[in-house]
Scaffold this motif. Structure first.
Motif, short mmCIF file in Angstrom:
data_model
loop_
_atom_site.label_atom_id
_atom_site.label_comp_id
_atom_site.label_asym_id
_atom_site.label_seq_id
_atom_site.Cartn_x
_atom_site.Cartn_y
_atom_site.Cartn_z
N ASP A 158 3.62 -11.42 16.49
CA ASP A 158 3.45 -11.57 14.97
C ASP A 158 2.41 -10.47 14.29
O ASP A 158 2.07 -10.60 13.23
CB ASP A 158 2.41 -12.58 15.11
N THR A 159 2.26 -9.23 14.79
CA THR A 159 1.46 -8.41 14.36
C THR A 159 1.85 -7.92 13.07
O THR A 159 0.97 -7.74 11.90
CB THR A 159 1.39 -7.21 15.16
N LYS A 160 3.11 -7.31 12.67
CA LYS A 160 3.70 -7.22 11.59
C LYS A 160 3.28 -8.09 10.47
O LYS A 160 2.75 -7.80 9.43
CB LYS A 160 4.85 -6.86 11.64
N ASN A 161 3.53 -9.40 10.64
CA ASN A 161 3.31 -10.42 9.72
C ASN A 161 1.80 -10.54 9.29
O ASN A 161 1.17 -10.68 8.13
CB ASN A 161 3.73 -11.85 10.23
N ILE A 162 0.94 -10.11 10.28
CA ILE A 162 -0.55 -10.21 9.92
C ILE A 162 -0.79 -9.11 9.31
O ILE A 162 -1.68 -9.16 8.34
CB ILE A 162 -1.07 -10.09 11.40
N ILE A 163 -0.27 -7.95 9.47
CA ILE A 163 -0.63 -6.75 8.71
C ILE A 163 -0.01 -6.87 7.17
O ILE A 163 -0.90 -6.49 6.31
CB ILE A 163 0.12 -5.46 9.32
N ASN A 164 1.12 -7.48 7.00
CA ASN A 164 1.59 -7.74 5.74
C ASN A 164 0.64 -8.63 4.95
O ASN A 164 0.50 -8.32 3.73
CB ASN A 164 3.14 -8.22 5.92
N ALA A 165 0.39 -9.84 5.63
CA ALA A 165 -0.64 -10.84 4.75
C ALA A 165 -1.95 -9.88 4.52
O ALA A 165 -2.42 -10.16 3.46
CB ALA A 165 -0.79 -11.88 5.70
N PHE A 166 -2.44 -9.11 5.51
CA PHE A 166 -3.72 -8.52 5.18
C PHE A 166 -3.39 -7.40 4.09
O PHE A 166 -4.28 -7.39 3.16
CB PHE A 166 -4.10 -7.72 6.55
N SER A 167 -2.48 -6.73 4.03
CA SER A 167 -2.09 -5.78 3.03
C SER A 167 -2.23 -6.46 1.41
O SER A 167 -2.70 -6.04 0.61
CB SER A 167 -0.71 -5.24 3.14
N GLN A 168 -1.64 -7.78 1.59
CA GLN A 168 -1.35 -8.31 0.26
C GLN A 168 -2.84 -8.69 -0.11
O GLN A 168 -3.17 -9.01 -1.40
CB GLN A 168 -0.53 -9.71 0.37
N GLU A 169 -3.77 -9.19 0.70
CA GLU A 169 -5.19 -9.56 0.47
C GLU A 169 -5.79 -8.43 0.18
O GLU A 169 -6.97 -8.53 -0.69
CB GLU A 169 -5.65 -10.20 1.52
N ASN A 170 -5.46 -7.20 0.50
CA ASN A 170 -6.32 -5.89 0.16
C ASN A 170 -5.34 -4.89 -0.35
O ASN A 170 -5.10 -3.70 0.38
CB ASN A 170 -6.91 -5.42 1.71
N THR A 171 -4.83 -5.10 -1.57
CA THR A 171 -3.95 -4.14 -2.21
C THR A 171 -4.45 -2.84 -2.37
O THR A 171 -3.72 -1.91 -2.88
CB THR A 171 -3.41 -4.92 -3.35
N ASN A 172 -5.82 -2.85 -2.45
CA ASN A 172 -6.34 -1.54 -2.85
C ASN A 172 -6.46 -0.47 -1.48
O ASN A 172 -6.76 0.59 -1.76
CB ASN A 172 -8.02 -1.71 -3.11
N LEU A 173 -6.07 -0.89 -0.46
CA LEU A 173 -5.91 -0.09 0.73
C LEU A 173 -4.71 0.66 0.84
O LEU A 173 -3.55 -0.14 0.50
CB LEU A 173 -6.20 -0.87 2.25
N ASN A 174 -4.40 1.90 1.36
CA ASN A 174 -3.55 2.65 1.50
C ASN A 174 -2.86 2.31 2.95
O ASN A 174 -3.04 3.11 3.90
CB ASN A 174 -3.48 4.17 1.19
N ILE A 175 -1.92 1.27 3.19
CA ILE A 175 -1.68 1.12 4.35
C ILE A 175 -0.12 1.32 4.61
O ILE A 175 0.86 0.89 3.61
CB ILE A 175 -1.64 -0.52 4.85
N ARG A 176 0.26 2.03 5.53
CA ARG A 176 1.77 2.45 5.91
C ARG A 176 2.01 1.92 7.35
O ARG A 176 1.17 1.89 8.34
CB ARG A 176 1.89 3.85 5.89
N ILE A 177 3.25 1.35 7.40
CA ILE A 177 3.70 0.99 8.81
C ILE A 177 4.86 1.48 9.06
O ILE A 177 5.83 1.86 8.58
CB ILE A 177 4.23 -0.64 8.50
N ILE A 178 4.88 1.81 10.46
CA ILE A 178 5.93 2.62 11.33
C ILE A 178 6.26 1.77 12.31
O ILE A 178 5.48 1.21 13.24
CB ILE A 178 5.67 3.93 11.58
N THR A 179 7.69 1.36 12.46
CA THR A 179 7.88 0.60 13.49
C THR A 179 8.88 1.20 14.42
O THR A 179 9.96 1.84 13.94
CB THR A 179 8.81 -0.65 12.79
N LEU A 180 8.70 1.04 15.86
CA LEU A 180 9.36 1.76 16.92
C LEU A 180 9.90 0.71 17.58
O LEU A 180 9.11 -0.27 18.21
CB LEU A 180 8.35 2.84 17.47
#
Length: 410
Positions: A158-180
């Protein structure tokens, strides 16, 4: 995750008492900090660092530390950064060589953005990823001066869902996701480094955390010819160890280090606690074929190929949460203690061919000796396999190996 966000902060009565007592003595700590700046050229240790270090020793849990740092930040007052502006650095006088380096830096500035790329590999990190992201969201550095590159690798949870939720709560952060699809920390780090767009790179593990001053303190000392080091505090089952070997070396060293290979060798080959110019990190790859020791191999090549200045940002603290599968806790096995260590030694020897600098060569030999210690631990338990170990070493046709250091039961 919702519970984490809505959890009410406990009222730490004893902790508040410690805080109030510390505030009463803040002037004394400031005086000590000023004296330190006079005694050590370029020293950046401040009253808030000294206060924080004192209180860390008096706390009993990591939760206490986080609460203390939020209060220490209040003591420090308003951040020196202005939103949208880069950090102002003091004027410098340069030698001819340094002028050449500075010219190169100007070209680098145009290639990369001002600031820091944080490389954060994660493999099934759903239980810890929120903690490290929260610590990055609390940085006292302008958000536009850093990016967080998260590389999700291997089997998914569930890592990606947690990151996406965190990104929505912290829109001021520049978060990029790479999936391998393929797993591997080395592969993930390589992908993250390749994707970096800022001047400097920091490596952080998905189960660790950093102080709110981590990025700003290191960035203050950064330059294109410098590696900046940080403190490291181990957290083991909620027990705090700020007096570990690595950190004691960091604390004893001056802010500007003449010979880090002598003053603080233990921090140099771990992935954490280092701010490194991106232009150099992009020229080296983590060896994805190695199952362990890839950090030792990577930094051996970095130090042997390039010459750096070294500084310590003592207000920057990396919290390392100890894992059961760490190298120091690996069960004895022929694969890990013998084969894995020989492969690391072989790679370190390749790095030795890159340099004629005596301090670096001596340091690389020390790394080889450290790997032999793992082999010896195996041989003490299985002394009858001495000849088998020697045969494995000879297969690699190494041009240097201190056989006299191998344990041999007489």
């Amino acid at each position: 995750m919702g519970e984490n966000n809505n959890e009410q902060e406990e009222q730490p009565s004893s902790l508040e008492q410690k805080y109030n007592q510390a505030v009463k003595h803040i002037d004394a700590y400031k005086a000590k900090a000023n004296a330190a700046e006079v005694a050590f050229q370029g020293c950046q240790s401040s009253a808030s660092y000294k206060l924080g270090h004192l209180l860390i020793h008096e706390t009993k849990s990591f939760k206490d530390v986080l609460k203390l740092f939020s209060r220490i930040k209040a003591i420090r007052g308003t951040s020196k950064y202005s939103t949208g502006k880069t950090i102002k650095k003091p004027d410098k006088s340069y030698s001819n060589t340094e002028k050449a380096l500075d010219t190169t830096s100007s070209k680098v500035d145009k290639q990369y953005k001002n600031g820091i790329s944080i490389i954060l590999p994660t493999y099934k990190g759903e239980k810890t990823i929120y903690r490290v992201l929260s610590s990055l969201a609390k940085q006292d550095m302008p958000n536009e001066l850093f990016e967080i590159i998260i590389i999700i690798n291997g089997e998914k949870d569930d890592t990606k869902n947690i990151i996406n939720a965190f990104s929505q709560e912290n829109t001021n952060l520049n978060i990029r996701i790479i999936t391998l699809d393929e797993s591997g920390a080395s592969l993930a780090r390589n992908k993250g480094i390749d994707a970096s767009t800022y001047q400097y790179i920091l490596l952080i593990d998905d189960d660790d955390s950093v102080s709110s001053t981590y990025l700003s303190s290191m960035y203050n000392l950064a330059s294109q010819d410098t590696i900046v080091l940080a403190q490291i505090i181990n957290i083991d089952e909620d027990q705090i160890d700020s007096a570990n070997l690595i950190n004691m070396q960091i604390l004893k060293a001056n802010t500007i280090i003449d010979n880090p290979f002598h003053s603080c060798p233990s921090v140099l080959t771990i992935n954490a606690c280092k701010l490194i110019p991106t232009m150099y990190m992009k020229q080296i790859k983590f060896d994805t074929a190695l199952k362990s020791g890839e950090d030792i191999v990577y930094f051996s090549e970095l130090f042997s190929r390039f010459s750096f200045k070294y500084k310590i940002a003592k207000e920057a603290i990396y919290f390392r949460f100890m894992k059961q599968d760490s190298i120091s806790r690996q069960p004895l096995s022929f694969e890990f203690n013998v084969i894995g260590r020989i492969l690391v030694i072989s790679n370190v020897l390749h790095s030795m061919e890159n340099t004629t600098e005596t301090p670096v060569q001596n340091y690389l030999k020390q790394l080889i000796n450290s790997q032999i210690n793992f082999i010896n631990a195996y041989l003490r338990e299985y002394p009858n396999e001495y000849q088998t170990v020697v045969e494995e070493i000879e297969k690699r046709e190494l041009y240097y190996f201190p056989y006299e250091r191998l344990y041999k039961n007489s």
